[in-house]
Design a protein around this motif. Structure first.
Motif, short mmCIF file in Angstrom:
data_model
loop_
_atom_site.label_atom_id
_atom_site.label_comp_id
_atom_site.label_asym_id
_atom_site.label_seq_id
_atom_site.Cartn_x
_atom_site.Cartn_y
_atom_site.Cartn_z
N UNK A 114 0.85 -1.20 0.00
CA UNK A 114 0.00 0.00 0.00
C UNK A 114 0.88 1.25 0.00
N UNK A 115 0.37 2.34 -0.55
CA UNK A 115 1.07 3.62 -0.49
C UNK A 115 0.65 4.31 0.80
N UNK A 116 1.64 4.60 1.66
CA UNK A 116 1.33 5.13 2.99
C UNK A 116 1.50 6.65 3.03
N UNK A 117 0.58 7.29 3.74
CA UNK A 117 0.76 8.73 4.01
C UNK A 117 1.47 8.84 5.36
N UNK A 118 2.61 9.49 5.37
CA UNK A 118 3.43 9.57 6.58
C UNK A 118 3.65 11.04 6.96
N UNK A 119 3.19 11.41 8.15
CA UNK A 119 3.38 12.79 8.62
C UNK A 119 4.60 12.85 9.53
N UNK A 120 5.43 13.87 9.34
CA UNK A 120 6.64 13.96 10.15
C UNK A 120 7.30 15.33 10.08
N UNK A 124 13.55 13.83 5.73
CA UNK A 124 14.73 13.15 5.22
C UNK A 124 14.89 11.76 5.84
N UNK A 125 14.74 11.72 7.16
CA UNK A 125 14.88 10.44 7.88
C UNK A 125 13.77 9.50 7.43
N UNK A 126 12.55 10.01 7.31
CA UNK A 126 11.41 9.17 6.92
C UNK A 126 11.60 8.64 5.50
N UNK A 127 12.00 9.53 4.59
CA UNK A 127 12.16 9.13 3.19
C UNK A 127 13.20 8.02 3.07
N UNK A 136 6.38 2.51 -0.53
CA UNK A 136 6.03 3.78 -1.18
C UNK A 136 5.32 4.67 -0.18
N UNK A 137 5.79 5.91 -0.07
CA UNK A 137 5.17 6.83 0.89
C UNK A 137 4.96 8.21 0.28
N UNK A 138 3.93 8.88 0.78
CA UNK A 138 3.78 10.31 0.55
C UNK A 138 4.12 10.96 1.88
N UNK A 139 5.13 11.82 1.88
CA UNK A 139 5.55 12.46 3.12
C UNK A 139 4.80 13.78 3.29
N UNK A 156 -1.47 8.01 7.63
CA UNK A 156 -1.62 6.64 8.14
C UNK A 156 -0.63 6.38 9.27
N UNK A 157 0.51 7.03 9.17
CA UNK A 157 1.59 6.78 10.12
C UNK A 157 2.35 8.07 10.38
N UNK A 158 3.10 8.09 11.48
CA UNK A 158 3.98 9.23 11.76
C UNK A 158 5.39 8.70 11.98
N UNK A 159 6.36 9.56 11.75
CA UNK A 159 7.74 9.28 12.16
C UNK A 159 8.06 10.36 13.17
N UNK A 160 8.31 9.93 14.42
CA UNK A 160 8.51 10.91 15.48
C UNK A 160 9.41 10.33 16.57
N UNK A 161 9.79 11.20 17.49
CA UNK A 161 10.62 10.78 18.61
C UNK A 161 9.76 10.22 19.73
N UNK A 162 10.25 9.17 20.34
CA UNK A 162 9.56 8.54 21.46
C UNK A 162 10.57 8.39 22.59
N UNK A 163 10.13 8.79 23.79
CA UNK A 163 11.01 8.57 24.95
C UNK A 163 10.30 7.65 25.93
N UNK A 164 9.40 8.19 26.74
CA UNK A 164 8.66 7.34 27.69
C UNK A 164 7.54 6.57 27.00
#
Ligand SMILES: Nc1ncnc2c1ncn2[C@@H]1O[C@H](COP(=O)(O)OP(=O)(O)OP(=O)(O)O)[C@@H](O)[C@H]1O
Ligand SMILES: O=P(O)(O)OC[C@H]1O[C@H](OP(=O)(O)OP(=O)(O)O)[C@H](O)[C@@H]1O
Length: 213
Positions: A114-120, A124-127, A136-139, A156-164
């Motif tokens: 599937x082509x994913x929509x990724x918010x971030x 650069x890191x996501x791509x 395949x992604x649309x950033x 559909x998804x995010x690329x982000x920092x996670x700590x706790x």
């Protein structure tokens, strides 16, 4: 010759205080309460400039600051041109992750091509991450509050920092993939290191010896 160190407010500033102290540097003011962007220190030859976390590499690259402290996330996005990155300071530790709304079958979506929509905030890191996986992604570039995007159908998804993991949990999201371990590095302008070697090298040595375990 004045030594200028670029720092961001908040966690980087707080976690840098013990490292500065090890180098005999004590800020004259707290940037959280002061509106000043140039802050003096107990040392006449050292000043701090307070900038956005993502702007630290730019100030150091162009020599407007001699040293800076920046997250690996920010350094990867910036590209690191003109920067010497001698020390991993082991502070502001977190992980760069892919996260989705609970119940979204990420692995099925990826397997089915599937082509994913990724918010971030980190295009650069996501791509690079999804390209390496052949997904395949649309950033969709955002500047904050990434966790909202899957909840309102922006992505559909995010690329982000996670700590706790507290922010993901509070927003009914779950991490589905680890991209990278993140911590902050000391960055140095390459020309400044040569020109101000006698001032900079002792600071580098003090930072290196004070890195938390
Ligand atoms: N929850 C966290 N726990 C630990 N470290 C983190 C966390 N979030 C971010 N960091 C690290 O700290 C750095 C600074 O984060 P901070 O939240 O102070 O700035 P920001 O708001 O992300 O940046 P900007 O102001 O440029 O948008 C990040 O680049 C990252 O390396
Ligand atoms: O897993 P947790 O411990 O909940 O931490 C993760 C959160 O921390 C960072 O945001 P930050 O607190 O820096 O807010 P900001 O990016 O809006 O400044 C990151 O963007 C996440 O939203």
């Amino acid at each position: 010759m004045t030594l200028t160190i670029a720092l961001s407010k908040g966690r980087i500033f707080d976690e840098t205080l013990p490292l500065l102290a090890a180098a005999g540097i004590v800020p004259a003011e707290n940037p959280e309460s002061s509106r000043k962007l140039i802050i003096g220190t107990n040392r006449e030859d050292v000043q701090l400039v307070i900038v956005r976390a993502s702007d630290v590499p730019t100030y150091v690259q162009y020599g407007a600051a001699d040293l800076g402290i920046a997250g690996r996330d920010v350094l990867i996005e910036h590209g690191g041109a003109g920067l010497y990155q001698p020390i991993d300071l082991n502070i502001a530790k977190c992980r760069m992750m892919v996260a989705v709304k609970k119940g979204f079958d990420y692995h099925a979506a990826v397997t089915q091509g599937a082509r994913l929509k990724v918010a971030t905030k980190y295009p650069q890191i996501a791509r690079e991450h999804f390209a390496a996986k052949g997904v395949h992604v649309d950033i969709i570039k955002l500047y904050g509050s990434m966790e909202l995007a899957p909840l309102v159908g922006l992505a559909d998804a995010i690329v982000d920092l996670v700590s706790t993991g507290g922010t993901l949990k509070a927003n009914n999201l779950e991490a589905v993939e680890h991209i990278a371990d993140i911590s902050s590095r000391l960055v140095v302008n390459q020309a400044a290191l040569k020109l101000k070697y006698d001032t900079i090298q002792p600071v580098l040595d003090a930072f290196a010896s004070a890195v938390p375990a």
